[in-house]
Write a protein that holds these residues in place. Sequence first.
Motif, mmCIF file in Angstrom:
data_model
loop_
_atom_site.group_PDB
_atom_site.id
_atom_site.type_symbol
_atom_site.label_atom_id
_atom_site.label_comp_id
_atom_site.label_asym_id
_atom_site.label_seq_id
_atom_site.Cartn_x
_atom_site.Cartn_y
_atom_site.Cartn_z
ATOM 1 N N LEU A 7 0.824 -1.203 0.000
ATOM 2 C CA LEU A 7 0.000 0.000 0.000
ATOM 3 C C LEU A 7 0.859 1.253 0.000
ATOM 4 O O LEU A 7 0.637 2.184 -0.781
ATOM 5 C CB LEU A 7 -0.926 -0.009 1.213
ATOM 6 N N ILE A 93 -9.679 2.432 9.676
ATOM 7 C CA ILE A 93 -9.577 1.823 8.348
ATOM 8 C C ILE A 93 -9.098 0.395 8.588
ATOM 9 O O ILE A 93 -7.965 0.174 9.006
ATOM 10 C CB ILE A 93 -8.595 2.582 7.446
ATOM 11 N N VAL A 95 -8.686 -3.727 7.439
ATOM 12 C CA VAL A 95 -8.551 -4.667 6.334
ATOM 13 C C VAL A 95 -8.763 -6.079 6.867
ATOM 14 O O VAL A 95 -8.024 -6.529 7.748
ATOM 15 C CB VAL A 95 -7.165 -4.554 5.671
ATOM 16 N N PHE A 193 -12.270 -2.976 4.452
ATOM 17 C CA PHE A 193 -11.925 -3.641 3.200
ATOM 18 C C PHE A 193 -11.867 -5.142 3.441
ATOM 19 O O PHE A 193 -11.317 -5.596 4.448
ATOM 20 C CB PHE A 193 -10.554 -3.175 2.686
ATOM 21 N N VAL A 221 -13.221 -6.425 -2.264
ATOM 22 C CA VAL A 221 -12.255 -6.393 -3.363
ATOM 23 C C VAL A 221 -12.223 -7.767 -4.019
ATOM 24 O O VAL A 221 -11.865 -8.763 -3.379
ATOM 25 C CB VAL A 221 -10.855 -6.006 -2.862
ATOM 26 N N VAL A 228 -5.555 -7.388 1.409
ATOM 27 C CA VAL A 228 -5.889 -6.522 0.283
ATOM 28 C C VAL A 228 -4.809 -5.464 0.104
ATOM 29 O O VAL A 228 -4.459 -5.089 -1.019
ATOM 30 C CB VAL A 228 -7.258 -5.850 0.508
ATOM 31 N N SER A 229 -4.248 -5.000 1.195
ATOM 32 C CA SER A 229 -3.220 -3.959 1.154
ATOM 33 C C SER A 229 -1.957 -4.423 0.449
ATOM 34 O O SER A 229 -1.122 -3.607 0.059
ATOM 35 C CB SER A 229 -2.886 -3.498 2.583
ATOM 36 N N PRO A 233 -3.526 -3.174 -3.525
ATOM 37 C CA PRO A 233 -3.561 -1.887 -2.808
ATOM 38 C C PRO A 233 -4.237 -0.775 -3.608
ATOM 39 O O PRO A 233 -4.841 0.129 -3.024
ATOM 40 C CB PRO A 233 -2.078 -1.576 -2.570
ATOM 41 N N MET A 236 -7.789 0.173 -2.858
ATOM 42 C CA MET A 236 -8.098 0.861 -1.609
ATOM 43 C C MET A 236 -8.048 2.377 -1.747
ATOM 44 O O MET A 236 -8.569 3.095 -0.892
ATOM 45 C CB MET A 236 -7.112 0.425 -0.519
ATOM 46 N N MET A 240 -10.468 5.252 0.216
ATOM 47 C CA MET A 240 -9.776 5.977 1.287
ATOM 48 C C MET A 240 -9.783 7.479 1.038
ATOM 49 O O MET A 240 -9.873 8.269 1.981
ATOM 50 C CB MET A 240 -8.339 5.473 1.424
#
Length: 290
Positions: A7, A93, A95, A193, A221, A228-229, A233, A236, A240
């Motif tokens: 990310l 936030i 994930v 996420f 996703v 996911v990051s 990434p 996102m 965000m």
Amino acid sequence: MFCFQGLLFCPEASSLLLHNFCIYHISPLGHELGAPMISVDAPLLSADDLADQIVEVLNYFGLGAVMCMGVTAGAYILTLFAMKYRQRVLGLILVSPLCQAPSWSEWLCNKVMSNLLYYYGTCGVVKEMLLKRYFSKEVRGNGHVPESDIVQECRRLLSERQSTNVWRFLEAINGRVDLSEGLRKLQCRTLIFIGENSAYHSEAVHMTTKLDRRYGALVEVQGSGSLVSEEQPQAMIIPMEYFLMGYGLYRPTQSVSPRSPLSPTRISPELLSPENMGLKLKPIKTRLAL
């Protein structure tokens, strides 16, 4: 830190995060790079203890209310922290977050990993069990497709961790309690996420249903596992951007990708002025130690 490398090094995300915020990374005790083995005589920490340690870090650096970002077990700790210390959290936030007590299958799987860690260290079986939780099949590879670079890097980093310290953290997470009842009272905005192929997909959906609809949002996703990051990434970035603009914490610049719906060419500059946002935020450039 591995959970955030993809990310933070993604060019668009770097523009969004590193040039607008000062980022503090918090590792669980004994998980920092080069950490020594924690003495076997030291008491085991609970998830509550880990959440309380975040306050110590914030106080040490003189930080007030912060925006929190966490992945899987880290997301659970930050959610617990936000429930216990509401005045210190602006938003979350998360994930692939955990929010419930472990199911029997997860509890048993964690116990197997704990025993392997305790007696054999971070062996191949433990790594494979963790990698299945982290990544989708596509990036883990198979007999015909080699595993991706991010999986290889994760495997290498797992080998560098003190197995006893990992065991202690796993014990704390395996003893976690269900946060479902308290989520409705969580007043900070929460952006979740979840990867379509994540082992914690149902957990994230459950958490979303328990949050106040005015404050919670879920982004699924496709084709991604839990991290996911790392896997996607770029997926996102736009959510965000919207999330942070809701706080007036982020103003797009000319460096924003044309693909972003928040590019200055798509939003009137007057709406993004500090006066209209009610804030005077000076961007802080941070440098990552590679």
